[in-house]
Design a protein around this motif. Structure first.
Motif, mmCIF file in Angstrom:
data_model
loop_
_atom_site.group_PDB
_atom_site.id
_atom_site.type_symbol
_atom_site.label_atom_id
_atom_site.label_comp_id
_atom_site.label_asym_id
_atom_site.label_seq_id
_atom_site.Cartn_x
_atom_site.Cartn_y
_atom_site.Cartn_z
ATOM 1 N N VAL A 164 0.881 -1.182 0.000
ATOM 2 C CA VAL A 164 0.000 0.000 0.000
ATOM 3 C C VAL A 164 0.904 1.213 0.000
ATOM 4 O O VAL A 164 1.786 1.319 0.845
ATOM 5 C CB VAL A 164 -0.897 -0.002 1.253
ATOM 6 N N ALA A 165 0.678 2.127 -0.929
ATOM 7 C CA ALA A 165 1.528 3.314 -1.030
ATOM 8 C C ALA A 165 1.412 4.115 0.249
ATOM 9 O O ALA A 165 0.368 4.141 0.892
ATOM 10 C CB ALA A 165 1.080 4.163 -2.226
ATOM 11 N N PRO A 166 2.492 4.777 0.632
ATOM 12 C CA PRO A 166 2.506 5.484 1.915
ATOM 13 C C PRO A 166 1.386 6.501 2.039
ATOM 14 O O PRO A 166 0.793 6.678 3.083
ATOM 15 C CB PRO A 166 3.859 6.178 1.958
ATOM 16 N N ALA A 167 1.108 7.166 0.915
ATOM 17 C CA ALA A 167 0.069 8.185 0.982
ATOM 18 C C ALA A 167 -1.299 7.572 1.218
ATOM 19 O O ALA A 167 -2.190 8.209 1.775
ATOM 20 C CB ALA A 167 0.080 8.993 -0.317
ATOM 21 N N LEU A 168 -1.475 6.331 0.793
ATOM 22 C CA LEU A 168 -2.783 5.713 0.908
ATOM 23 C C LEU A 168 -2.955 4.922 2.185
ATOM 24 O O LEU A 168 -4.026 4.426 2.486
ATOM 25 C CB LEU A 168 -3.038 4.784 -0.285
ATOM 26 N N ARG A 169 -1.839 4.780 2.940
ATOM 27 C CA ARG A 169 -1.932 3.965 4.146
ATOM 28 C C ARG A 169 -2.726 4.672 5.217
ATOM 29 O O ARG A 169 -2.941 5.873 5.156
ATOM 30 C CB ARG A 169 -0.526 3.721 4.712
ATOM 31 N N GLU B 276 3.360 14.620 1.383
ATOM 32 C CA GLU B 276 4.210 15.581 2.081
ATOM 33 C C GLU B 276 5.127 16.245 1.106
ATOM 34 O O GLU B 276 5.824 15.594 0.349
ATOM 35 C CB GLU B 276 5.040 14.864 3.135
ATOM 36 N N THR B 277 5.110 17.546 1.113
ATOM 37 C CA THR B 277 6.071 18.298 0.300
ATOM 38 C C THR B 277 6.972 19.033 1.248
ATOM 39 O O THR B 277 6.730 19.064 2.454
ATOM 40 C CB THR B 277 5.368 19.318 -0.613
#
Lengths: 327, 293
Positions: free
Chosen positions: B186-191, B199-200
């Motif tokens: 699972v991609a970090p952003a979707l976890r 995050e920028t």
């Protein structure tokens, strides 16, 4: 104390013995030349060349005239101590594992290994004249141990009428030489008896066994009097001729060594009080398990031979003689 | 017993003459005052000259006749070529050993085990593994591979029950996805708990706003998770930066912990500054010298 390291052998030491006067120390090892040293300064006097296998056992007679050695090349050889010349030899069926001169020096005993087809045997021979015909002489007595555990260690008993044998399964047996029969059997040890030594007066016998104990027996009745416990198989034990001390030396089987730390010189000889069965001292120094121990007849020095091939001669410090066991 | 001493490597090379081709002076044997001094020269492995001086004390002893006779026997066998006196190849003076006396009350092996036992009992309270509760760091746990996934599964199960309802729907998606395939990526952003917007650098700045404490004097065994544990007790952490050695993964000794709330950061400094962690005492302070206080 500053022990002397005698480096005459390239392989592990199998046995060391002092002569009766104590000025010579004989050593045998898994290489094939037993050595003799002056015990006072560790100077080597010579080597006995002729064996072609592991020299398992040695003995010297009380006059320090003849030296006997039994080896893995199935030969028992008798040498002239002074010149190193072989006087006579006997060929056995299998490796000769023990050899002892009797107290009088007129007889000798030796025992052989058991292999498939050949049981371990005990031989008593006449050694009054040793020459080239020696090998053809009949033994005085030959005791085959058929279907019995092999003899691993032997000593002469009372007045040269009795021999005592230690076996592979821990048994101690007494044999009468006039009848050739076993007169006593004692099973105090659980595992093989590695070494047996008599006390100076011949009254006690100390046995060193792979079951991690050494036991003190009465030499006549074979009563077990004392037990000295350690955590390692005991390869050799000796009784001090002047004090109530015994020394035990041992080690571990080779396969166990990798599981313990291999700090240099870690193997030690342990000193126990004869009566109280308690350990009171240790002397480190050997790089491998100790295979043979011997006290000098005057009790002021002792020697130990190890798996590392070194024989170490130790002279006791005054603190050893002043040590009083608290009780 | 006569004593022999060994002395090696003295700087005499300049005053000695060059006699044989090798450039080594001859070996000498001297008798002086009841001492026999043998001096040998040689070249060692690096081709450097060395000198060995052996001193033997010559003693006269009175012994039984037979013993004296034996002393004068000629040598035989392998020692035939030996000169009188001990041959240094076969007879070596070993280092001093003394008999270690053991009193009957003491257990002989106690000496070695004692300090180890003491340390073990002392350390028990300080470091505690989250997985098996023993006294080692979580990352050093021998059961890391086996017990850790089990623990995580258990925790996830708990979260499902306790998690807030609005999050449940969103969380249900990726979780179900993860649940379906077992251990699908699972991609970090979707976890769960991930910032969907991503995050920028600009967004990342938020954490630096005066809620960050600098922790120094960390032991090299310290890991992110351990810091999380320790500092997480004070309050919600927004970010932890632990400086690590690239190759070994061990801590370089300092870290930055950013709390979500400034009061938490303040409390962290108050409580954890001077806290004993592993074998070191932590220093916790504001991350900027001019930090708000």
């Amino acid at each position: 104390m500053k022990p002397l390291m005698l480096h005459g052998h390239e392989r592990s030491i199998t046995q060391i013995k002092y002569n009766r006067d104590g000025d010579l120390l004989f050593s045998s090892a898994k290489d094939n030349h037993p050595c003799v040293w002056y015990s006072i300064n560790g100077e080597r006097l010579g080597t006995y060349e002729g064996h072609q296998g592991v020299v398992w056992a040695i003995d010297v007679d009380w006059e320090t005239k003849r030296f006997m050695s039994g080896a893995g090349d199935n030969m028992l050889m008798i040498w002239d101590v002074q010149t190193g010349k072989a006087l006579g030899k006997i060929e056995a069926k299998t490796s000769v594992r023990t050899c002892n001169f009797s107290y009088s020096g007129n007889m000798a005993l030796y025992s052989t290994d058991s292999t498939m087809g050949n049981p371990s045997e005990i031989f008593i021979i006449d050694v009054r004249t040793v020459d080239s015909s020696f090998s053809t002489n009949d033994p005085i007595l030959q005791i085959p141990l058929t279907n019995a555990p092999k003899a691993t260690s032997m000593v002469w008993g009372n007045l040269d009428e009795v021999v005592i044998s230690g076996h592979d399964n821990g048994d101690l047996a007494q044999w009468d030489l006039r009848t050739g029969k076993k007169i006593n059997l004692v099973s105090e040890h659980a595992k093989s008896i590695n070494d047996m030594q008599l006390s100076k007066d011949g009254g006690f016998l100390i046995t060193a066994s792979r079951d991690c104990t050494a036991k003190l027996f009465d030499a006549d009745t074979l009563d077990c009097l004392k037990t000295y416990k350690t955590e390692r198989p005991v390869n050799s034990a000796a009784i001090s001729p002047i004090l109530d001390h015994v020394v035990l030396g041992g080690g571990q089987d080779a396969m166990d060594v990798t599981t313990t730390s291999t700090r240099v010189g870690k193997f030690d000889a342990r000193f126990f009080h004869l009566v109280f069965e308690e350990e009171f001292g240790r002397v480190k120094g050997h790089f491998g398990p100790i295979n043979s121990l011997a006290f000098h007849p005057d009790g002021k020095t002792y020697a130990s031979g190890g798996e590392d091939g070194y024989v170490r001669l130790h002279q006791f410090d005054p603190s050893y003689f002043d040590f009083k066991f608290d009780y | 017993m006569p004593v022999a001493d060994n002395e090696v490597k003295s700087s005499w090379a300049d005053d000695v003459e060059d006699i044989d081709g090798l450039g080594l002076p001859p070996n000498t044997e001297e008798y002086k005052n009841g001492l026999k001094i043998i001096t040998e020269y040689g070249l060692d492995d690096d081709n450097r000259k060395f000198k060995v001086v052996r001193t033997y004390k010559i003693e006269k002893r009175y012994v039984a006749k037979a013993i004296a006779q034996r002393k004068s026997w000629p040598k035989f066998g392998l020692s035939k070529e030996d000169k009188p006196g001990p041959n240094p190849a076969t007879t070596i003076v070993s280092e001093d050993v003394s008999m270690q006396f053991i009193t009957n009350k003491e257990d002989p092996d106690n000496k070695e085990d004692d300090p180890l036992m003491k340390l073990k009992s002392m350390q028990k309270g300080v470091v505690k593994c989250r997985i098996c509760k023993e006294d080692h760091w979580t990352t050093q746990c021998p059961y890391k591979d086996t017990l850790l996934p089990v623990q995580e599964a258990l925790n996830k199960a708990e979260e499902k029950k306790v998690g807030p309802p609005p999050a449940a729907a969103a969380a249900g998606g990726p979780q179900a996805k993860g649940g379906k395939e077992g251990s699908a990526y699972v991609a970090p952003a979707l976890r769960d708990g991930g910032n969907r917007k991503g995050e920028t650098m600009a967004m990342g700045r938020r954490t630096d706003e005066g809620c960050t404490v600098r922790v120094t004097n960390l032991s090299e065994n310290a890991r992110d998770s351990d810091l999380n544990d320790l500092f997480g007790k004070i309050g919600e952490i927004s970010r932890i930066f632990l400086s690590k050695d690239k190759n070994t993964g061990q801590s370089r000794g300092f870290a930055f912990v950013s709390y979500k709330r400034k009061e938490d950061a303040e409390r962290a400094i108050k409580t954890l500054n001077g806290f004993g962690y592993d074998h070191l005492i932590l220093t916790v302070e504001w991350s900027k010298p001019s930090g708000t206080q």
